[in-house]
Write a protein that holds these residues in place. Sequence first.
Motif, mmCIF file in Angstrom:
data_model
loop_
_atom_site.group_PDB
_atom_site.id
_atom_site.type_symbol
_atom_site.label_atom_id
_atom_site.label_comp_id
_atom_site.label_asym_id
_atom_site.label_seq_id
_atom_site.Cartn_x
_atom_site.Cartn_y
_atom_site.Cartn_z
ATOM 1 N N GLU A 242 56.347 -8.681 56.881
ATOM 2 C CA GLU A 242 57.701 -9.009 57.318
ATOM 3 C C GLU A 242 57.999 -8.241 58.603
ATOM 4 N N GLY A 243 57.818 -8.885 59.733
ATOM 5 C CA GLY A 243 58.039 -8.201 61.001
ATOM 6 C C GLY A 243 57.075 -7.053 61.171
ATOM 7 N N ASP A 244 57.624 -5.841 61.334
ATOM 8 C CA ASP A 244 56.760 -4.682 61.537
ATOM 9 C C ASP A 244 56.554 -3.884 60.261
ATOM 10 N N GLN A 245 56.801 -4.499 59.109
ATOM 11 C CA GLN A 245 56.551 -3.817 57.844
ATOM 12 C C GLN A 245 55.792 -4.725 56.883
ATOM 13 N N ILE A 246 55.173 -4.099 55.882
ATOM 14 C CA ILE A 246 54.406 -4.833 54.872
ATOM 15 C C ILE A 246 54.981 -4.498 53.507
ATOM 16 N N ARG A 247 55.242 -5.539 52.730
ATOM 17 C CA ARG A 247 55.795 -5.373 51.384
ATOM 18 C C ARG A 247 54.721 -5.739 50.354
ATOM 19 N N PHE A 248 54.407 -4.788 49.463
ATOM 20 C CA PHE A 248 53.434 -5.024 48.400
ATOM 21 C C PHE A 248 54.191 -5.301 47.100
ATOM 22 N N LYS A 249 53.968 -6.467 46.520
ATOM 23 C CA LYS A 249 54.691 -6.881 45.320
ATOM 24 C C LYS A 249 54.106 -6.179 44.100
ATOM 25 N N LEU A 250 54.931 -5.383 43.416
ATOM 26 C CA LEU A 250 54.435 -4.550 42.321
ATOM 27 C C LEU A 250 53.976 -5.374 41.117
ATOM 28 N N LYS A 251 54.647 -6.472 40.834
ATOM 29 C CA LYS A 251 54.262 -7.285 39.680
ATOM 30 C C LYS A 251 52.824 -7.765 39.822
ATOM 31 N N GLN A 252 52.495 -8.299 40.986
ATOM 32 C CA GLN A 252 51.135 -8.774 41.237
ATOM 33 C C GLN A 252 50.154 -7.603 41.340
ATOM 34 N N LEU A 253 50.609 -6.495 41.947
ATOM 35 C CA LEU A 253 49.734 -5.331 42.100
ATOM 36 C C LEU A 253 49.312 -4.772 40.746
ATOM 37 N N LEU A 254 50.258 -4.653 39.838
ATOM 38 C CA LEU A 254 49.971 -4.038 38.543
ATOM 39 C C LEU A 254 49.145 -4.940 37.631
ATOM 40 N N GLN A 255 48.967 -6.178 38.003
ATOM 41 C CA GLN A 255 48.093 -7.063 37.238
ATOM 42 C C GLN A 255 46.616 -6.840 37.579
ATOM 43 N N LEU A 256 46.367 -6.094 38.651
ATOM 44 C CA LEU A 256 44.982 -5.813 39.045
ATOM 45 C C LEU A 256 44.396 -4.740 38.151
ATOM 46 N N PRO A 257 43.130 -4.870 37.742
ATOM 47 C CA PRO A 257 42.526 -3.893 36.831
ATOM 48 C C PRO A 257 42.404 -2.504 37.443
ATOM 49 N N ASN A 258 42.311 -2.397 38.768
ATOM 50 C CA ASN A 258 42.186 -1.101 39.425
ATOM 51 C C ASN A 258 43.009 -1.126 40.713
ATOM 52 N N TYR A 259 44.343 -1.134 40.528
ATOM 53 C CA TYR A 259 45.203 -1.293 41.702
ATOM 54 C C TYR A 259 45.099 -0.109 42.658
ATOM 55 N N GLN A 260 44.746 1.095 42.121
ATOM 56 C CA GLN A 260 44.632 2.261 43.000
ATOM 57 C C GLN A 260 43.572 2.036 44.081
ATOM 58 N N ALA A 261 42.454 1.431 43.688
ATOM 59 C CA ALA A 261 41.372 1.199 44.651
ATOM 60 C C ALA A 261 41.824 0.247 45.755
ATOM 61 N N TYR A 262 42.607 -0.759 45.384
ATOM 62 C CA TYR A 262 43.102 -1.691 46.399
ATOM 63 C C TYR A 262 44.094 -1.014 47.321
ATOM 64 N N LEU A 263 45.005 -0.207 46.768
ATOM 65 C CA LEU A 263 45.954 0.510 47.610
ATOM 66 C C LEU A 263 45.229 1.412 48.606
ATOM 67 N N TYR A 264 44.204 2.100 48.130
ATOM 68 C CA TYR A 264 43.427 2.963 49.026
ATOM 69 C C TYR A 264 42.820 2.142 50.163
ATOM 70 N N GLN A 265 42.238 1.011 49.810
ATOM 71 C CA GLN A 265 41.581 0.183 50.814
ATOM 72 C C GLN A 265 42.566 -0.344 51.847
ATOM 73 N N TRP A 266 43.773 -0.691 51.411
ATOM 74 C CA TRP A 266 44.768 -1.254 52.325
ATOM 75 C C TRP A 266 45.452 -0.192 53.173
ATOM 76 N N LEU A 267 45.601 1.014 52.640
ATOM 77 C CA LEU A 267 46.440 2.023 53.293
ATOM 78 C C LEU A 267 45.666 3.101 54.047
ATOM 79 N N LYS A 268 44.362 3.186 53.853
ATOM 80 C CA LYS A 268 43.592 4.295 54.432
ATOM 81 C C LYS A 268 43.696 4.338 55.957
ATOM 82 N N GLU A 269 43.776 3.180 56.603
ATOM 83 C CA GLU A 269 43.791 3.142 58.066
ATOM 84 C C GLU A 269 45.119 3.628 58.652
ATOM 85 N N TYR A 270 46.127 3.843 57.794
ATOM 86 C CA TYR A 270 47.426 4.289 58.290
ATOM 87 C C TYR A 270 47.582 5.810 58.253
ATOM 88 N N GLY A 271 46.531 6.514 57.848
ATOM 89 C CA GLY A 271 46.546 7.973 57.920
ATOM 90 C C GLY A 271 47.063 8.681 56.687
#
Length: 436
Positions: A242-271
């Motif tokens: 959304e413009g200059d921000q990214i919104r991660f939907k928690l309902k869909q995120l928490l359905q993932l068996p290992n959501y922590q690994a996905y968050l790490y992969q998506w957020l690591k490049e932001y420091g």
Amino acid sequence: MKNIIQNHIDKEIPYLKQKKLLLAVSGGLDSMVLLHLFQEMKCDIAIAHCNFQLRGMESFGDQKFVQDYAEANEIPIFVTQFDTEAFAKDYKFSTQVAARELRYNWFYELLETENFDYILTAHHADDNLETFLINLTRGTGLEGLTGIPVQNDRVIRPLLFLSRQEIENYAKANDIQWREDSSNASDKYVRNKIRHHLIPVLKELNPHFMSSFLKTEGYLQESLAMVEDAASMVYQQVAIEEGDQIRFKLKQLLQLPNYQAYLYQWLKEYGFTAWDDIYDLVASQSGKQVFAADYRLLKDRDSLILSSISNFEENLEFKVDKDNTEVKIPLNMIFSKASTISEASNKAIFVDENQLEFPLVIRKWKTGDVFHPLGMDGKSKKLSKFFKDEKLSLIEKENTWLLCSNNQIVWVIGLRADHRFKTLNATKNILKIELI
């Protein structure tokens, strides 16, 4: 041996032969072999040599050695000297990190000013192994175990597939001279400790250890590619840009068996580094945040919102004089006379110009701000309560600007106009204020 190396370069990085190349040459074994190879291939090359002034006269001996070689072989050369220890002290870097910062900044400057296509360095398989082990001892993700890349932006490492022993064998077979760096014998640096004490044991346990390591590196790189592919596909289901921000939907995120690994992969490049805090954010109350140097992650009801940290000061103000017809900072707005009133919207309001006191002021909202929302029959409302009723996130609130007249809010820009400045049937001077 020469044919093996040249065949590898022809297969993996053949485009180098048509490019203008800058070779990082220290005078040591590895870089002198790199230089010899690309001389033999008749490439368009020049030398870049850094004197870090860390070993007294020995450093200047290295410089003279490389300069003499360049002159004897009619190779263009660029030389610079750094006060590395002073730089490390000023910026609180280790000596090794300081040297890396200095040389790569200079290399990239040469690439631009002298129109080189690539910088080549002489990193080899043993360097890769040492980096792997350093990262392993410090704790790392999969990326830290995949080693040094063959290419990173405009830096290319053509010798990564060779061991140091193979490079030395090549040098001796081709009568290549080089300079020994006395600091390589010291155990002052972690890399040297691993080189001198750990790797010999590994090679003793398995005489073919380097070959096994290179295979393992290949498998890890393939695994990382699969992880990145999976993360990219899941991102499309979980994230909304959304413009200059990214919104991660928690309902869909928490359905993932290992959501922590996905968050790490998506957020690591932001420091981000506080990973446990990020993982806990999912179950935290709204308003909780985790910060990186330039970004933050906010829990907002059913989402995590990633955004850059605002550069605007809270007390920053912009003035709008009466003769202004267009404002571009901080928002694009147009002020125009209107003869009739069309339907208002979040993007445009109509006000009675006679009720305004110029200059108008555009500013961020402050705690305690009160206005009279249009449509509430002139009743006042705290801006904080209005934001809550509108279900604005913390980031949305921080990015909200106000248009004010003599400290009275005329418009919560993009959201609601103020009742006190509305037009009436008898209004003669109608001003249209539009957000574009």
